[in-house]
Design a protein around this motif. Structure first.
Motif, PDB file in Angstrom:
ATOM      1  N   PHE A 311     -52.348  40.156 -40.362  1.00  0.00           N
ATOM      2  CA  PHE A 311     -52.960  41.486 -40.376  1.00  0.00           C
ATOM      3  C   PHE A 311     -52.174  42.324 -39.374  1.00  0.00           C
ATOM      4  O   PHE A 311     -52.422  42.267 -38.169  1.00  0.00           O
ATOM      5  N   LEU A 314     -53.241  47.004 -38.293  1.00  0.00           N
ATOM      6  CA  LEU A 314     -54.487  47.437 -37.643  1.00  0.00           C
ATOM      7  C   LEU A 314     -54.283  48.715 -36.831  1.00  0.00           C
ATOM      8  O   LEU A 314     -55.179  49.553 -36.731  1.00  0.00           O
ATOM      9  N   CYS A 358     -62.791  43.602 -39.575  1.00  0.00           N
ATOM     10  CA  CYS A 358     -61.826  43.177 -40.589  1.00  0.00           C
ATOM     11  C   CYS A 358     -62.481  42.190 -41.549  1.00  0.00           C
ATOM     12  O   CYS A 358     -63.435  41.484 -41.179  1.00  0.00           O
ATOM     13  N   MET A 362     -58.866  42.171 -46.803  1.00  0.00           N
ATOM     14  CA  MET A 362     -57.844  43.117 -46.358  1.00  0.00           C
ATOM     15  C   MET A 362     -56.442  42.556 -46.528  1.00  0.00           C
ATOM     16  O   MET A 362     -55.474  43.303 -46.710  1.00  0.00           O
ATOM     17  N   ARG A 371     -55.537  48.085 -45.048  1.00  0.00           N
ATOM     18  CA  ARG A 371     -55.375  46.912 -44.181  1.00  0.00           C
ATOM     19  C   ARG A 371     -55.620  47.251 -42.717  1.00  0.00           C
ATOM     20  O   ARG A 371     -55.277  46.466 -41.843  1.00  0.00           O
ATOM     21  N   GLY A 373     -58.703  48.123 -41.322  1.00  0.00           N
ATOM     22  CA  GLY A 373     -60.021  47.773 -40.822  1.00  0.00           C
ATOM     23  C   GLY A 373     -60.876  49.004 -40.563  1.00  0.00           C
ATOM     24  O   GLY A 373     -60.477  50.150 -40.797  1.00  0.00           O
TER      25      GLY A 373
END
Length: 967
Positions: A311, A314, A358, A362, A371, A373
């Motif tokens: 991830f 963010l 999250c 995602m 992606r 959040g």
């Protein structure tokens, strides 16, 4: 002699609901911001959506659905570590510092289940909680040797079941910064420091340990400082993360490979790059190893360290914590083939003071926006240095060294507007009285004016030199005053423009450097409709009024008058008190004397000036004369800020500053007092029975805020204080309706909102007793102690002296002594006031037309004027250093051994004869005769006098040198 006792606040643990009880004058209602270096925990399960995080010294359970907070209070220091059980029903928190605590909480009720006082002498540096919440492990904070303790939280008592030193006192090991239980076996633990990993086991009935060779040596390559270590479930392996973004895999030794190792012992076997920057957090959830890095990425790996998911969009800043919801129905596992990632929802805490929600889905989103959040909590990412409440709306502004200016809605608990500055750091902020303008002072001396509704910049001033430390705007909005680090005060005027008189604009009028030391407070008069008056007080002990009536762009800012308020103490805060209506008389009665039929006095304009000796001086602004001195709040250090609370006026229901007019129920309160037999003969009795003439909020430099009933009278029952922050209170603001107090803790990144309940303070004042009782409790032993008896004896003797000790006439004991006897009475009790202090005491008594005092009045005068803290050996040593430097042209003369400076005896005598409140030869001889039985200083002191010789030989201080060294 006679010691006044400081009443210490009794602290206890209260759950979030308990703090809303009506018997608390101040109750914490909301915490804006959180401690970004302490983990954020996801408490979401099938029954709720909630988070747990620390805000300074308070734990916060934030319900995401209802937008409410449960506040876990009881810690005195900043919370240093937290943990949650596997099912999220139990939480544990600990703090680092004196009087620390380890507390187990019920996360649903927010009530404490078990509390352990002082788990380590200086608190806890790191902790972990076993999955079933049965055991807690703690690493001690403070100097070596460090201690690891294991606690059974279901057992009675407050002692650990296992405890062991990390290393020995002779050879302490590297300080450990992380501790973790093995997931399904709480008898095993692992700790680590920057390079050393220690595996612990208490399976054998004691806390045994072994430390494998450092990873850099075992792997024969560079390994960065370690940040955390976790066990991998269902194997004997462990993983340590590093500042370089690597992971070290620790695996049990194989006998054939390393026969010298025990089979269960682990060694470093692999180093794998996981992030491009430091790894700040690591967690194990199901079959996934999850890491969060300085690069702002969250990554998931299989237990053999193969990447499973990432991830990376963010965009919330460096990751400091990752926590997953409790969802047994969703086992966490790496995706297989083209399958989707499966794991519970999780939250990410970042160094930018953001909490982001999250989901596993995602990972499969195609767009970067999908992606990123969802933002759940936004805090302060830098120290908050100043707060200002809007004069009409439920809003407040905050600024600090993060380079941000924020506008918050404290009703809806949300951030409304944000403005970021490039290389500018806010130091102070203020709203205009109409709420349309917002003024910010910066550390580089700039002052900027913004539209409060949009934060659009309207004007910039650059006349201040150095950090802008204080801002003040007059009640009519015409004047802006700025005090900076260069000790000068500058003023600006909002006047019709030169080019277009119909448009008002700010103009620079002038500046005046009236102080020789820093300005500690700057304030305009509070009355609306009257001409604005501007005062400043400084560390140089001067109170200064500036002449705004003669201020102009041509003549600058002239000085009107100045006076030195103190001899030894330094002012620390200033508060304007309400001016009586024009023509209104001032009652001749006072908290220091009974009602008298005196002619009314002229109306006076008063300010209250707090100082670092814990006193409040009431100063007549017109004459610059101190009319009264009262005992101020004496906990948390000197008062640094005082603000009057607006209150509802019974006449129009509108908020008025200071609460002019009586409170609801005042007549009933007075009636109850009469039934209890309060006849008004004692000034203190009348003061408790009356309704308050308003309230003031105060803050101290260290931790404490509180409320005080006005007028100031020194009665400790008229005020209260509590720990608002674990460290400095950098700013305080009162909302326009007086219902809330906002406080900032500076480096703790927290803004706390406190509900104000003045009824509770009134009740506490009544419970504190009537008459002289509250003052009596401040004496050693109280009313029944020997010091009180000694006071009574001296008071009786003073009555006899007033009639003549040799008089043969029948003695009259009127219960009052002439005011002229007060200096002797004070000295007899061990308080030696200076000539100026004597004048102030007598002025306070005679200002009402009185010439004598009763015992209760004498007691109140003694408590209010006597030093709260006596002269210390360190102060005497400092005074000698300053005097030595002064007498030797700026360089102190060192002692014979090169140590503390010495002063020539003759120069010391001359200094006593001519400086300050002088001691002439006759007075000095009299003092020496009383102290040591000789009349000449040469008979007892050498030619060169040190502070120690002066203190021990003349003043009788025993162990002076040791006391100075200890200080």
């Amino acid at each position: 002699g006679g010691g006044v006792r400081l009443q210490r606040q009794q602290l206890r643990i209260d759950g979030g609901a308990a703090m809303g009880r009506p018997d608390n004058a101040l109750a914490l209602e909301w915490a804006f911001g959180f401690s970004r270096d302490v983990a954020v925990h996801n408490l979401c399960d099938e029954n709720r959506s909630a988070l747990f995080y620390a805000s300074a010294h308070t734990g916060v359970i934030y319900d995401l659905a209802s937008k409410t907070q449960l506040l876990l209070q009881g810690h005195c220091n900043a919370i240093s570590a937290t943990a949650a059980s596997e099912d999220r029903r139990r939480l544990v928190s600990a703090d680092a510092g004196p009087d620390s605590m380890l507390v187990l909480w019920d996360s649903y009720s927010a009530e404490p289940i078990k509390s352990i006082l002082a788990p380590h002498p200086l608190g806890v540096a790191a902790l972990d909680l076993s999955p079933d919440a049965r055991y807690a492990a703690t690493l001690s904070a403070g100097p070596a040797p460090q201690v690891l303790s294991v606690w059974d939280l279901e057992a009675d008592g407050e002692s650990p079941i296992f405890s062991a030193q990390v290393g020995t006192e002779a050879a302490p090991a590297e300080t450990q910064t992380s501790v973790r239980f093995r997931t399904h076996d709480p008898t095993e633990l692992v700790t680590n420091g920057p390079s050393l990993v220690i595996f612990w086991s208490c399976a054998g009935g004691e806390l045994a340990h072994y430390a494998p060779a450092p990873a850099s040596g075992a792997l024969k390559q560079r390994v960065g400082p370690l940040t955390a270590t976790v066990f991998l479930p269902s194997s004997g392996q462990a993983v340590s993360t590093t500042e370089d973004g690597d992971a070290v895999l620790w695996s049990a030794a194989v006998a054939a490979e390393l026969p010298e190792l025990q089979p269960a012992e682990r060694r470093a076997v692999k180093l794998v790059k996981l992030h491009t920057g430091a790894i700040r957090c690591v967690a194990v959830v199901g079959d996934l190893l999850v890491t969060g890095g300085e690069d702002g990425h969250v990554r998931m790996f299989s237990h053999d360290l193969r990447v499973a998911a990432w991830f990376e969009e963010l965009d919330a800043g460096p990751v400091t914590s990752v926590s997953f919801a409790y969802d047994p129905a969703v086992p966490a596992a790496p995706p297989t083939g083209k399958g989707e990632l499966r794991c519970p929802d999780f939250v990410v805490g970042t160094r930018n003071s953001l909490v982001v929600a999250c989901t596993s889905s995602m990972f499969d989103e195609l767009s970067p926006e999908g992606r990123r959040g969802t933002l759940l909590v936004q805090g302060q990412d830098g120290a908050v240095h100043c707060l200002a409440a809007h004069p009409h709306l439920p809003r407040f502004a905050s600024t600090g060294h993060s380079g941000l200016l924020q506008l918050w809605d404290y009703d809806q608990k949300r951030l409304l507007l944000l403005r970021m500055f490039d290389s500018l750091y806010g130091q102070c902020v203020a709203f205009s009285p109409d709420g349309k303008l917002l003024v910010v002072g910066f550390t580089n001396g700039l002052v900027k004016v913004f539209a409060a509704a949009t934060l659009q910049e309207m004007a910039t001033f650059a006349e201040a030199r150095g950090c802008v430390q204080h801002l003040a705007i007059s009640a009519d909005g015409v004047w802006l005053a700025v005090a900076a680090a260069d000790r000068a005060v500058a003023v600006y005027r909002y006047a019709p423009g030169a080019s277009d008189p119909t448009v008002r604009e700010w103009e620079y009028v002038g500046r005046h450097k009236a102080h020789s030391s820093g300005v500690v407070s700057l304030a305009f008069s509070s009355g609306v409709g009257a001409a604005a008056r501007l005062l400043s007080c400084g560390e140089d002990r001067f109170l200064v009024e500036y002449d705004l009536s003669r201020a102009s762009t041509q003549d600058g800012l002239p000085l009107k008058k100045a006076t030195r308020l103190e001899q030894t103490a330094a002012p620390s805060a200033l508060l304007w008190l309400d001016q009586p209506p024009d023509g209104a008389p001032v009652s001749a009665s006072s908290p220091g004397g009974p009602e008298r039929d005196e002619p009314p006095q002229a109306a006076a304009v008063l300010v209250a000036v707090a100082n670092d000796a814990y006193k409040i001086r009431l100063v007549n602004v017109d004459t610059m004369v101190t009319s009264k001195t009262k005992l101020g709040p004496a906990h948390g250090g000197p008062v640094t800020q005082m603000v009057r609370l607006p209150m509802q006026s019974p006449a129009d229901g509108e908020a008025v500053e200071g609460g002019a007019g009586r409170l609801e129920g005042a007549e009933e309160a007075d009636g109850e007092a009469d039934e209890d037999g309060l006849d008004g003969s004692s000034p203190v009795s009348r003061d408790v029975a009356r309704a308050a003439e308003g309230y003031a909020a105060y803050s101290t430099y260290d931790k404490v805020i509180g409320l005080v009933r006005l007028p100031f009278d020194g009665n400790p029952s008229q005020g209260m204080g509590l720990i608002a922050h674990p460290g400095p209170v950098s700013s305080m603001a009162v909302t326009s309706d007086g219902a809330w107090i906002l406080t900032a803790g500076g480096p703790d990144l927290a803004i706390h909102m406190w509900a104000v309940n003045t009824d509770a303070l009134d009740g506490a004042a009544a419970d504190g007793g009537t008459g002289a009782a509250p003052f009596e409790r401040l004496l050693d032993g109280g009313r029944d102690g020997p010091f009180y008896s000694e006071m009574a004896d001296y008071f009786c003797y003073a009555q006899l002296r007033a009639q003549g000790e040799d008089s043969v006439e029948e003695r009259q004991v009127p219960g009052r002594v002439p005011a002229a006897e007060l200096p002797n009475l004070m000295r007899a009790l061990g308080f030696y006031p200076s000539d100026r202090e004597i004048d102030e005491i007598l002025q306070e008594v005679t200002a009402t037309g009185a010439s004598d005092v009763s015992f209760d009045e004498f007691l109140a005068l003694y408590i209010n004027h006597r030093p709260v803290v006596g002269v210390s050996p360190a102060q005497i040593a400092h005074a000698f250093r300053v005097l030595s430097a002064s007498l030797n042209g700026g360089a102190g003369a060192a002692g014979p051994d090169g140590g503390e400076p010495v002063i020539d005896r003759g120069a010391l005598v001359r200094a006593l004869n001519v400086h300050g409140e002088t001691l002439g030869p006759a007075d000095l001889a009299q003092c020496l005769q009383a102290l040591v039985g000789v009349s000449g200083m040469g008979e007892v002191l050498p030619d060169k006098v040190s502070a120690q010789e002066f203190a021990e030989t003349l003043l009788g201080f025993e162990g002076f040198g040791a006391a100075v060294e200890a200080t």
